[in-house]
Design a protein around this motif. Structure first.
Motif, PDB file in Angstrom:
ATOM      1  N   ARG A 142      46.350  29.342  37.478  1.00 24.17           N
ATOM      2  CA  ARG A 142      47.342  29.945  38.376  1.00 24.17           C
ATOM      3  C   ARG A 142      46.994  29.556  39.801  1.00 24.17           C
ATOM      4  O   ARG A 142      46.067  30.104  40.397  1.00 24.17           O
ATOM      5  N   ARG A 143      47.724  28.587  40.332  1.00 18.17           N
ATOM      6  CA  ARG A 143      47.535  28.136  41.709  1.00 18.17           C
ATOM      7  C   ARG A 143      48.221  29.124  42.637  1.00 18.17           C
ATOM      8  O   ARG A 143      49.388  29.449  42.428  1.00 18.17           O
ATOM      9  N   ALA A 144      47.498  29.596  43.660  1.00 16.75           N
ATOM     10  CA  ALA A 144      48.085  30.602  44.549  1.00 16.75           C
ATOM     11  C   ALA A 144      47.612  30.404  45.982  1.00 16.75           C
ATOM     12  O   ALA A 144      46.496  29.960  46.228  1.00 16.75           O
ATOM     13  N   GLY A 164      50.885  34.580  46.953  1.00 17.75           N
ATOM     14  CA  GLY A 164      51.303  34.534  45.573  1.00 17.75           C
ATOM     15  C   GLY A 164      51.231  33.136  45.002  1.00 17.75           C
ATOM     16  O   GLY A 164      50.747  32.196  45.641  1.00 17.75           O
ATOM     17  N   GLU A 165      51.745  33.029  43.804  1.00 14.58           N
ATOM     18  CA  GLU A 165      51.635  31.804  43.027  1.00 14.58           C
ATOM     19  C   GLU A 165      52.477  30.677  43.617  1.00 14.58           C
ATOM     20  O   GLU A 165      53.598  30.886  44.079  1.00 14.58           O
ATOM     21  N   CYS A 166      51.920  29.484  43.571  1.00 13.26           N
ATOM     22  CA  CYS A 166      52.635  28.281  44.010  1.00 13.26           C
ATOM     23  C   CYS A 166      53.718  27.935  42.995  1.00 13.26           C
ATOM     24  O   CYS A 166      53.534  28.114  41.789  1.00 13.26           O
ATOM     25  N   GLU A 195      55.396  32.286  50.989  1.00 13.17           N
ATOM     26  CA  GLU A 195      54.949  33.643  50.662  1.00 13.17           C
ATOM     27  C   GLU A 195      54.831  34.513  51.911  1.00 13.17           C
ATOM     28  O   GLU A 195      55.165  35.692  51.881  1.00 13.17           O
ATOM     29  N   THR A 229      46.884  39.205  35.563  1.00 17.51           N
ATOM     30  CA  THR A 229      47.985  39.370  36.508  1.00 17.51           C
ATOM     31  C   THR A 229      48.640  40.731  36.325  1.00 17.51           C
ATOM     32  O   THR A 229      48.420  41.412  35.309  1.00 17.51           O
ATOM     33  N   ALA A 235      42.377  31.599  38.248  1.00 13.62           N
ATOM     34  CA  ALA A 235      43.058  31.366  39.522  1.00 13.62           C
ATOM     35  C   ALA A 235      42.387  30.244  40.306  1.00 13.62           C
ATOM     36  O   ALA A 235      41.177  30.023  40.198  1.00 13.62           O
ATOM     37  N   GLU A 249      42.763  29.971  44.153  1.00 12.10           N
ATOM     38  CA  GLU A 249      43.371  30.619  45.309  1.00 12.10           C
ATOM     39  C   GLU A 249      42.864  29.981  46.586  1.00 12.10           C
ATOM     40  O   GLU A 249      41.652  29.852  46.794  1.00 12.10           O
TER      41      GLU A 249
END
Length: 150
Positions: free
Chosen positions: A10-12, A43-45, A58, A82, A90, A92
């Motif tokens: 999860r890229r954020a 948040g997520e990309c 975001e 999540t 993640a 981040e």
């Protein structure tokens, strides 16, 4: 840094938003079945979005602030669940944004954000260290101190 290949990555983009008094903007999440916790904006990309592009989007969606997020100042790769209940790995990236006034607009929050992001407030460094509810990232005060001394 080792990433868990068994979890979705999860890229954020995360935003450390500081007001003129160097207080950090945080959002409180109240997720059913979990203790309340506070997090930075972000948040997520989107699939084809860079971290910087996601940070800009975001920032505007969650705070109403249209600004350049500046350079990436930190990276973390925590594993967590999540708010939708999905375990993730993640990636981040953190960006520091200074604002001229402590006023935000949450009218662009998604339906899920409106339901779960129940409060926002500006935290002093002392409050970040001593807050009775979880604050993420836990070392946010140190991250701010490092950047404000730089």
């Amino acid at each position: 840094m080792t990433l868990n290949p068994n979890l979705r990555l999860r890229r954020a983009a995360r935003l450390i938003v500081l007001d003129p008094d160097d207080r950090a903007l945080m959002f409180r999440y109240d997720v059913p079945g979990r203790d309340p916790f506070w997090v930075t904006a972000g948040g997520e990309c989107e699939p084809d979005e860079s971290f910087a592009e996601a940070a800009r989007r975001e920032l505007y969606e969650e705070t109403g602030i249209a600004a350049d997020p500046g350079p990436e100042i930190a990276r973390m790769t925590p594993e967590f669940v999540t708010v939708e209940g999905e375990p993730v790995q993640a990636d981040e990236r953190f960006f520091l944004v200074r604002v001229t006034e402590a006023r935000i607009d949450t009218s662009r929050h998604t339906a899920l954000e409106q339901q779960l992001m129940t409060q926002h407030r500006w935290f002093t460094r002392a409050e970040l260290v001593d807050w009775p509810e979880a604050v993420f990232p836990a070392n946010l005060g140190d991250m701010i101190d490092q950047e404000t001394r730089a």
